[in-house]
Design a protein around this motif. Structure first.
Motif, PDB file in Angstrom:
ATOM      1  N   SER A 110      59.578   1.326 -23.605  1.00  0.00           N
ATOM      2  CA  SER A 110      58.214   0.824 -23.448  1.00  0.00           C
ATOM      3  C   SER A 110      57.253   1.989 -23.283  1.00  0.00           C
ATOM      4  O   SER A 110      57.665   3.113 -23.026  1.00  0.00           O
ATOM      5  CB  SER A 110      58.115  -0.069 -22.203  1.00  0.00           C
ATOM      6  N   LEU A 111      55.958   1.682 -23.392  1.00  0.00           N
ATOM      7  CA  LEU A 111      54.910   2.657 -23.133  1.00  0.00           C
ATOM      8  C   LEU A 111      53.950   2.098 -22.105  1.00  0.00           C
ATOM      9  O   LEU A 111      53.549   0.938 -22.204  1.00  0.00           O
ATOM     10  CB  LEU A 111      54.101   2.952 -24.395  1.00  0.00           C
ATOM     11  N   TYR A 112      53.589   2.931 -21.139  1.00  0.00           N
ATOM     12  CA  TYR A 112      52.488   2.603 -20.234  1.00  0.00           C
ATOM     13  C   TYR A 112      51.281   3.351 -20.766  1.00  0.00           C
ATOM     14  O   TYR A 112      51.313   4.577 -20.923  1.00  0.00           O
ATOM     15  CB  TYR A 112      52.781   3.026 -18.789  1.00  0.00           C
ATOM     16  N   ILE A 113      50.201   2.619 -21.045  1.00  0.00           N
ATOM     17  CA  ILE A 113      48.993   3.184 -21.634  1.00  0.00           C
ATOM     18  C   ILE A 113      47.856   2.978 -20.646  1.00  0.00           C
ATOM     19  O   ILE A 113      47.479   1.841 -20.354  1.00  0.00           O
ATOM     20  CB  ILE A 113      48.681   2.490 -22.980  1.00  0.00           C
ATOM     21  N   PRO A 114      47.282   4.053 -20.104  1.00  0.00           N
ATOM     22  CA  PRO A 114      46.221   3.905 -19.108  1.00  0.00           C
ATOM     23  C   PRO A 114      44.904   3.451 -19.736  1.00  0.00           C
ATOM     24  O   PRO A 114      44.718   3.529 -20.962  1.00  0.00           O
ATOM     25  CB  PRO A 114      46.095   5.300 -18.506  1.00  0.00           C
ATOM     26  N   GLU A 115      43.988   3.026 -18.887  1.00  0.00           N
ATOM     27  CA  GLU A 115      42.649   2.653 -19.333  1.00  0.00           C
ATOM     28  C   GLU A 115      42.030   3.804 -20.118  1.00  0.00           C
ATOM     29  O   GLU A 115      42.199   4.972 -19.771  1.00  0.00           O
ATOM     30  CB  GLU A 115      41.754   2.338 -18.133  1.00  0.00           C
ATOM     31  N   GLY A 116      41.325   3.456 -21.194  1.00  0.00           N
ATOM     32  CA  GLY A 116      40.623   4.460 -21.974  1.00  0.00           C
ATOM     33  C   GLY A 116      41.438   5.140 -23.050  1.00  0.00           C
ATOM     34  O   GLY A 116      40.918   5.959 -23.800  1.00  0.00           O
ATOM     35  N   VAL A 117      42.718   4.817 -23.137  1.00  0.00           N
ATOM     36  CA  VAL A 117      43.571   5.379 -24.173  1.00  0.00           C
ATOM     37  C   VAL A 117      43.759   4.313 -25.246  1.00  0.00           C
ATOM     38  O   VAL A 117      44.096   3.167 -24.947  1.00  0.00           O
ATOM     39  CB  VAL A 117      44.922   5.850 -23.596  1.00  0.00           C
ATOM     40  N   GLY A 118      43.505   4.687 -26.506  1.00  0.00           N
ATOM     41  CA  GLY A 118      43.629   3.748 -27.612  1.00  0.00           C
ATOM     42  C   GLY A 118      45.079   3.531 -27.991  1.00  0.00           C
ATOM     43  O   GLY A 118      45.935   4.385 -27.782  1.00  0.00           O
TER      44      GLY A 118
END
Length: 192
Positions: A110-118
């Motif tokens: 899986s990937l955790y994608i923080p706020e502001g990252v497309g």
């Protein structure tokens, strides 16, 4: 599970420990406690969504305006995809840089994608299914779409055929146009 930072600050690849047996396998797909240890902040799911895509479907690059912002935990639950995240946080040391990985149901990665990252992906198999666990609910009018073929980003999609895309993705603005319009979030450390 192994949690490793990508080249994008605050974004993490999560690889579970698979427990196979003669019936199949079992793994923990997400552990909030372990994720929060590396984030240094809580990750509270507010919405879970799914997409189903045929081979050669390209979705993205998408993010959400801040506020409200939206962190995502993305998992491929069937099929396989080439996942690409792009740092869209103005002032980030990684602004405009990307990270590419393959997510597939077999590995459970899986990937955790923080706020502001497309975020965007190319489906590598028919019936590719993605689960998105998100920190905020969908808020109409807050979606930011970036042209996935913006030459400035030069994203390595690895296309083998013309992609299937939505109208909004084919008409999305370039990174420079989106920046000029003042739509991108500001970098604030490892968060947004």
């Amino acid at each position: 599970m192994r949690i490793e930072e990508t080249g994008i600050p605050g974004a993490f690849a999560v690889t579970p420990h698979l427990l196979p047996d003669d019936r199949g396998s079992f793994h923990e797909g997400m552990r909030a406690d372990k994720l929060e240890q590396v984030l240094g902040a809580p990750f509270v799911p507010r919405q879970i969504s799914y997409s189903v895509s045929g081979r050669d479907t390209l979705r993205g690059i998408h993010t959400t305006a801040v506020p409200p912002g939206q962190a995502k935990y993305v998992t491929c639950v069937h099929g396989a995809l080439r996942d690409i995240i792009v740092d869209l946080r103005v002032g980030s040391p990684a602004f405009g840089r990307h990270h590419v990985c393959t997510l597939d149901a077999r590995s459970g990665r899986s990937l955790y994608i923080p706020e502001g990252v497309g975020h965007g992906f190319l489906a590598l198999a028919d019936d590719t299914r993605i689960c998105y666990v998100m920190s905020t609910v969908y808020a109409p009018g807050t979606q930011i779409d970036i042209d996935p073929f913006d030459p400035r980003l030069d994203l390595p999609w690895g296309l083998t055929a013309a992609p299937r895309m939505s109208k909004k993705d084919t008409e999305a603005r370039s990174l420079a146009e989106t920046l000029e319009a003042g739509l991108l979030p500001a970098w604030q450390g490892t968060g947004v």
